[in-house]
Design a protein around this motif. Structure first.
Motif, PDB file in Angstrom:
ATOM      1  N   GLN A  26       1.007  -1.015  -0.103  1.00 13.48           N
ATOM      2  CA  GLN A  26      -0.057   0.019   0.004  1.00 13.48           C
ATOM      3  C   GLN A  26       0.877   1.293  -0.171  1.00 13.48           C
ATOM      4  OE1 GLN A  26      -2.607   0.359   3.675  1.00 13.48           O
ATOM      5  NE2 GLN A  26      -3.909   2.151   2.532  1.00 13.48           N
ATOM      6  N   SER A  27       0.704   2.288  -0.942  1.00 14.20           N
ATOM      7  CA  SER A  27       1.476   3.416  -1.026  1.00 14.20           C
ATOM      8  C   SER A  27       1.080   4.358  -0.046  1.00 14.20           C
ATOM      9  CB  SER A  27       1.366   3.938  -2.417  1.00 14.20           C
ATOM     10  OG  SER A  27       0.066   4.323  -2.751  1.00 14.20           O
ATOM     11  N   HIS A  48      -0.432  -2.060  -4.606  1.00 14.90           N
ATOM     12  CA  HIS A  48       0.412  -2.220  -5.883  1.00 14.90           C
ATOM     13  C   HIS A  48       0.922  -3.748  -5.732  1.00 14.90           C
ATOM     14  CE1 HIS A  48       0.270   1.899  -7.423  1.00 14.90           C
ATOM     15  NE2 HIS A  48       0.431   2.135  -5.958  1.00 14.90           N
ATOM     16  N   PRO A  49       0.476  -4.544  -6.704  1.00 13.28           N
ATOM     17  CA  PRO A  49       1.436  -6.169  -6.385  1.00 13.28           C
ATOM     18  C   PRO A  49       2.870  -5.968  -6.197  1.00 13.28           C
ATOM     19  CG  PRO A  49       0.670  -5.814  -8.593  1.00 13.28           C
ATOM     20  CD  PRO A  49       0.043  -4.655  -7.890  1.00 13.28           C
TER      21      PRO A  49
END
Length: 556
Positions: free
Chosen positions: A462-463, A469-470
């Protein structure tokens, strides 16, 4: 003490004599040098290369069991009254061939087991040749310099079909007689000479009295001898040309990597032989096949209910059932399109395509030099699509050969089922070709994603903005090697001189069009110029490497 010295002197003399004999033989026949080279010969260690050995070992089982069966079989159509141990047929008039088959099955010790092992081995032999040829086709192992070996393999496949049909017909039971009747109808459909061919094969009016005695030497002598010769030639060419290999680190178009013939490959191959023999023995002991006593002796006025040939000629049966009964009268002769088209023209076209395909692909390929690395099927979408389309057509014809049985089991009208199979024969292969091509391109795109993004780890990050994002990790180097080492020829752009004959200009346009259709669809992989040079060096054959060194001069 004296006896010990005499024994030692005798051993010394024996070793000396053996050494002199070996030297004398080696001076005339260089067996030692050839033996050393063969013992260190590198053989492939991938499982797909064992398919050819399955064919070889099932052929060995066929020879051994066939020799045993010839000791008891009577290849004669002379009639006699059966008085054997099988009660339901006692007092029935049968041919000597059928009676001897029953005698082998019920009176000869181990006869039924050997007979069934022989039949199962025949099915495995043809199947393993077919699957082995598919492996060679889909991986491009038929390309230069192995075109002759491909022709040898196709010829062996053709002879295996002939051998299977001849052996299937020998018992002279109602099922095999139905197959012979079908074969005679196919012979009669040949324009002009069909009647003469039938009279020559059967020795007069059908069924005659000679067909079994004629098929017998073909089955036990002529075709096996040809198969032995072709198998020997096939193995000789493999040793001389070396095997193809999958692209892996350290494997290029200029080397051969594998296990030495002795002891590693010998042990593995011997184990495979005993496994094949064991499986065939279990099948022969536990899975009944071709119970000729249920069918009864052949009578020309009877047809076996629900008769089905062995699977390898099932496609021919299906084609005969799907072809409409159409005939044409020309110049005093009647052309019976069924069975001429499905029985003569279709098999002829099939084997013509198989023989010609390596030369066709070379004709439409730029720089068709030597190839020693296997193609991945996904990298040749058109070739793979053609193969899958052909297999789909074969499957449709095989099912159509059992249309009466399918109609009976599922309570479907035979007429409706016939039209379903006719439509499927034209629709499904084309659909399979298109779908296979799309799947190959999708797999190429997946390879590109693996090279660009890496391999998914299954974790998600997680950003700070809240997005997910994988996670990916770098794709392993040995797997990247296999993805990048692919040979994708560019389409030809053939332009004939306008002053050339029209036939030559037409051939050039056809060659160019076919090449573009064959090679235009591809997914480009992310490679730099340096990586591309390295890939070209990996794929280069010995002749290409020598030519490159000749242009640039010797390396220092």
């Amino acid at each position: 003490m004296v006896l010990a010295k005499k024994k030692a002197r005798l051993k010394s003399k024996a070793r000396h004599a053996a050494g002199k004999t070996a030297d004398a033989v080696d001076a005339r026949l260089p067996l030692a040098e050839a033996g050393r080279a063969l013992l260190r010969k590198a053989f492939p260690d991938h499982w797909s290369f064992l398919l050819g050995e399955l064919a070889l070992y099932s052929f060995v089982v066929l020879l051994v069991t066939g020799v045993y069966l010839t000791l008891f079989f009577e290849p004669s159509m002379a009639e006699s009254v059966y008085q054997g141990s099988y009660g339901p047929l006692q007092g029935v008039r049968t041919s000597e061939a059928y009676a001897s088959t029953l005698r082998i099955s019920f009176d000869v010790r181990g006869g039924l087991l050997v007979r069934q092992v022989h039949h199962w081995a025949a099915l495995v032999f043809v199947a393993s040749i077919g699957v082995h040829m598919l492996r060679v086709f889909f991986t491009g192992a038929f390309r230069r310099p192995r075109e002759i070996n491909w022709i040898v393999g196709v010829t062996m496949f053709l002879l295996a079909l002939l051998e299977g049909f001849a052996g299937y017909s020998l018992p002279d039971d109602l099922l095999s007689g139905t197959g012979l009747r079908t074969a005679q109808g196919i012979m009669l459909s040949i324009p002009v000479v069909g009647t003469y061919v039938s009279f020559f094969v059967f020795g007069g009016e059908y069924p005659g009295e000679n067909i079994v005695s004629r098929l017998y030497p073909v089955h036990i002598l002529l075709v096996p001898g040809l198969l032995l010769a072709l198998i020997s030639l096939h193995l000789l060419l493999i040793v001389y040309l070396k095997h193809t290999q999958w692209a892996e680190p350290g494997r290029t178009g200029r080397n051969v990597v594998g296990k030495p013939f002795f002891p590693q490959y010998t042990a593995k191959s011997a184990g495979l032989f005993f496994m094949v023999f064991g499986v065939l023995a279990v099948l022969g002991a536990g899975a009944q096949i071709n119970p000729v006593w249920d069918y009864g002796p052949y009578r020309t006025d009877q047809v076996s209910t629900g008769s089905q040939p062995d699977w390898y000629v099932g496609f021919l049966e299906g084609a005969l059932r799907l072809m409409p009964g159409v005939e044409t009268r020309l110049w005093g002769h009647t052309l019976m399109w069924n069975p001429l088209v499905p029985g003569v023209l279709l098999p002829g076209a099939l084997f013509m395509v198989l023989y010609a395909y390596p030369f066709f692909e070379r004709w439409i390929t730029r720089g068709a030099g030597e190839h020693h690395l296997c193609d991945r099927p996904r990298d040749r979408p058109v070739r793979t699509g053609l193969g899958v389309g052909a297999l789909t057509a074969y499957a449709v014809l095989l099912l159509a050969g059992a249309q009466d049985v399918i109609a009976f089991v599922f309570e479907v009208p035979v007429h409706t089922l016939t039209w379903v199979f006719r439509i499927a024969l034209f629709v499904l292969p084309v659909t399979a070709f298109w779908v296979t091509g799309r799947l190959c391109l999708a797999l190429q795109a997946h390879d590109r994603d693996l090279l660009e993004e890496g391999e998914a780890t299954g974790e998600v990050r997680q950003s700070v903005e809240g997005g997910y994002h994988p996670e990916h990790r770098v794709y392993p180097a040995e797997k990247r090697y296999a993805l990048l080492a692919r040979d994708l020829p560019r389409p030809l752009d053939v332009r004939a001189d306008r002053r050339a004959p029209a036939r030559r200009r037409l051939a050039a346009r056809l060659q160019s069009s076919l090449s573009h259709w064959y090679y235009r669809d591809r997914v480009q992989l992310p490679v730099s110029e340096k990586q591309q040079r390295e890939i070209d060096a990996v794929l280069a054959a010995p002749e290409q490497q020598e030519a490159a060194q000749g242009r640039t001069g010797p390396e220092n």
